[in-house]
Design a protein around this motif. Structure first.
Motif, short mmCIF file in Angstrom:
data_model
loop_
_atom_site.label_atom_id
_atom_site.label_comp_id
_atom_site.label_asym_id
_atom_site.label_seq_id
_atom_site.Cartn_x
_atom_site.Cartn_y
_atom_site.Cartn_z
N LEU A 51 0.83 -1.21 0.00
CA LEU A 51 0.00 0.00 0.00
C LEU A 51 0.86 1.25 0.00
O LEU A 51 0.56 2.22 -0.69
N SER A 52 1.92 1.23 0.78
CA SER A 52 2.76 2.42 0.90
C SER A 52 3.54 2.71 -0.38
O SER A 52 4.00 3.84 -0.58
N THR A 53 3.68 1.74 -1.28
CA THR A 53 4.32 2.02 -2.56
C THR A 53 3.38 2.77 -3.48
O THR A 53 3.81 3.44 -4.41
N ILE A 54 2.07 2.68 -3.20
CA ILE A 54 1.08 3.41 -3.98
C ILE A 54 1.06 4.87 -3.56
O ILE A 54 0.96 5.78 -4.39
N GLY A 55 1.14 5.10 -2.26
CA GLY A 55 1.12 6.46 -1.74
C GLY A 55 1.05 6.43 -0.23
O GLY A 55 0.99 5.36 0.38
N PRO A 56 1.04 7.60 0.40
CA PRO A 56 0.97 7.65 1.86
C PRO A 56 -0.29 6.97 2.38
O PRO A 56 -1.36 7.05 1.77
N VAL A 57 -0.15 6.29 3.52
CA VAL A 57 -1.27 5.62 4.17
C VAL A 57 -1.50 6.26 5.52
O VAL A 57 -0.62 6.27 6.37
N TRP A 58 -2.68 6.85 5.71
CA TRP A 58 -3.08 7.45 6.98
C TRP A 58 -3.92 6.41 7.71
O TRP A 58 -4.77 5.77 7.11
N VAL A 59 -3.72 6.28 8.99
CA VAL A 59 -4.49 5.32 9.79
C VAL A 59 -5.14 6.06 10.95
O VAL A 59 -4.44 6.72 11.74
N CYS A 60 -6.44 5.96 11.08
CA CYS A 60 -7.17 6.62 12.15
C CYS A 60 -6.86 5.93 13.48
O CYS A 60 -7.10 4.74 13.65
N SER A 61 -6.31 6.69 14.41
CA SER A 61 -5.89 6.13 15.70
C SER A 61 -7.08 5.59 16.50
O SER A 61 -6.98 4.54 17.13
N ALA A 62 -8.21 6.29 16.48
CA ALA A 62 -9.39 5.83 17.24
C ALA A 62 -9.92 4.53 16.67
O ALA A 62 -10.32 3.63 17.42
N SER A 63 -9.91 4.39 15.36
CA SER A 63 -10.38 3.15 14.73
C SER A 63 -9.44 2.00 15.05
O SER A 63 -9.87 0.89 15.33
N LEU A 64 -8.15 2.28 15.01
CA LEU A 64 -7.16 1.25 15.31
C LEU A 64 -7.34 0.74 16.73
O LEU A 64 -7.33 -0.46 16.98
N GLU A 65 -7.57 1.66 17.66
CA GLU A 65 -7.78 1.28 19.05
C GLU A 65 -9.09 0.51 19.22
O GLU A 65 -9.14 -0.50 19.92
N ALA A 66 -10.15 0.96 18.58
CA ALA A 66 -11.46 0.32 18.72
C ALA A 66 -11.50 -1.07 18.10
O ALA A 66 -12.12 -1.98 18.64
N MET A 67 -10.82 -1.25 16.98
CA MET A 67 -10.83 -2.54 16.29
C MET A 67 -9.84 -3.52 16.92
O MET A 67 -9.93 -4.71 16.69
N GLY A 68 -8.90 -3.01 17.67
CA GLY A 68 -7.95 -3.87 18.36
C GLY A 68 -7.17 -4.79 17.45
O GLY A 68 -7.10 -5.98 17.67
N THR A 69 -6.60 -4.23 16.38
CA THR A 69 -5.81 -5.05 15.48
C THR A 69 -4.62 -5.63 16.23
O THR A 69 -4.09 -5.02 17.15
N GLY A 70 -4.20 -6.80 15.84
CA GLY A 70 -3.18 -7.53 16.57
C GLY A 70 -1.75 -7.17 16.25
O GLY A 70 -0.83 -7.67 16.87
N HIS A 71 -1.52 -6.34 15.28
CA HIS A 71 -0.16 -6.04 14.85
C HIS A 71 0.21 -4.60 15.16
O HIS A 71 -0.63 -3.72 15.23
N ALA A 72 1.50 -4.38 15.29
CA ALA A 72 2.01 -3.02 15.46
C ALA A 72 1.83 -2.28 14.13
O ALA A 72 1.83 -2.88 13.07
N LEU A 73 1.68 -0.99 14.22
CA LEU A 73 1.51 -0.18 13.02
C LEU A 73 2.79 -0.17 12.21
O LEU A 73 3.86 0.14 12.73
N PRO A 74 2.71 -0.51 10.93
CA PRO A 74 3.92 -0.49 10.09
C PRO A 74 4.49 0.92 9.97
O PRO A 74 3.75 1.91 10.04
N LEU A 75 5.78 1.01 9.80
CA LEU A 75 6.44 2.31 9.69
C LEU A 75 5.95 3.12 8.51
O LEU A 75 6.01 4.35 8.52
N ALA A 76 5.45 2.45 7.48
CA ALA A 76 4.99 3.14 6.28
C ALA A 76 3.69 3.90 6.50
O ALA A 76 3.28 4.69 5.67
N CYS A 77 3.03 3.68 7.62
CA CYS A 77 1.73 4.31 7.90
C CYS A 77 1.88 5.50 8.82
O CYS A 77 2.77 5.56 9.65
N ARG A 78 0.96 6.43 8.67
CA ARG A 78 0.93 7.63 9.50
C ARG A 78 -0.29 7.55 10.41
O ARG A 78 -1.43 7.58 9.93
N LEU A 79 -0.08 7.41 11.70
CA LEU A 79 -1.17 7.34 12.67
C LEU A 79 -1.68 8.75 12.95
O LEU A 79 -0.91 9.62 13.33
#
Length: 98
Positions: A51-79
């Protein structure tokens, strides 16, 4: 250069969103992706570095917290906080929502 914003807030049509992003890049457009709501779940089962090769990836911090994804945020993403969605949309010439 025109900028296309892709808001992914579901996991239903992720492949179509990625195909659109790639096609836009091939035609010379700048592409940015914003993951929100259930869309952050794609971080669990997708190669985000692609995804990050396509362009910048923004990740909503509140959504990430609410969904409880199991992985650490990749460096290519902007929280970012949810308020940044409006900034994201304003910065794009066009946007689509998946």
């Amino acid at each position: 250069m025109e900028k296309l914003g892709i808001l992914i807030n579901s996991t239903a049509h992720v492949q179509a969103a990625i195909q659109l992003a790639c096609a836009a890049r091939e035609t010379g457009k700048t592409v940015e992706i914003f993951l929100a709501a259930r869309g952050v779940r794609i971080l669990d089962n997708m190669n985000v570095s692609h995804l990050s090769t396509i362009g910048p990836v923004w990740v909503c911090s509140a959504s990430l917290e609410a969904m409880g994804t199991g992985h650490a945020l990749p460096l290519a993403c902007r929280l970012v906080p949810p308020e940044n969605l409006s900034e994201f949309l304003r910065s794009c010439d066009r946007h689509v929502v998946f």
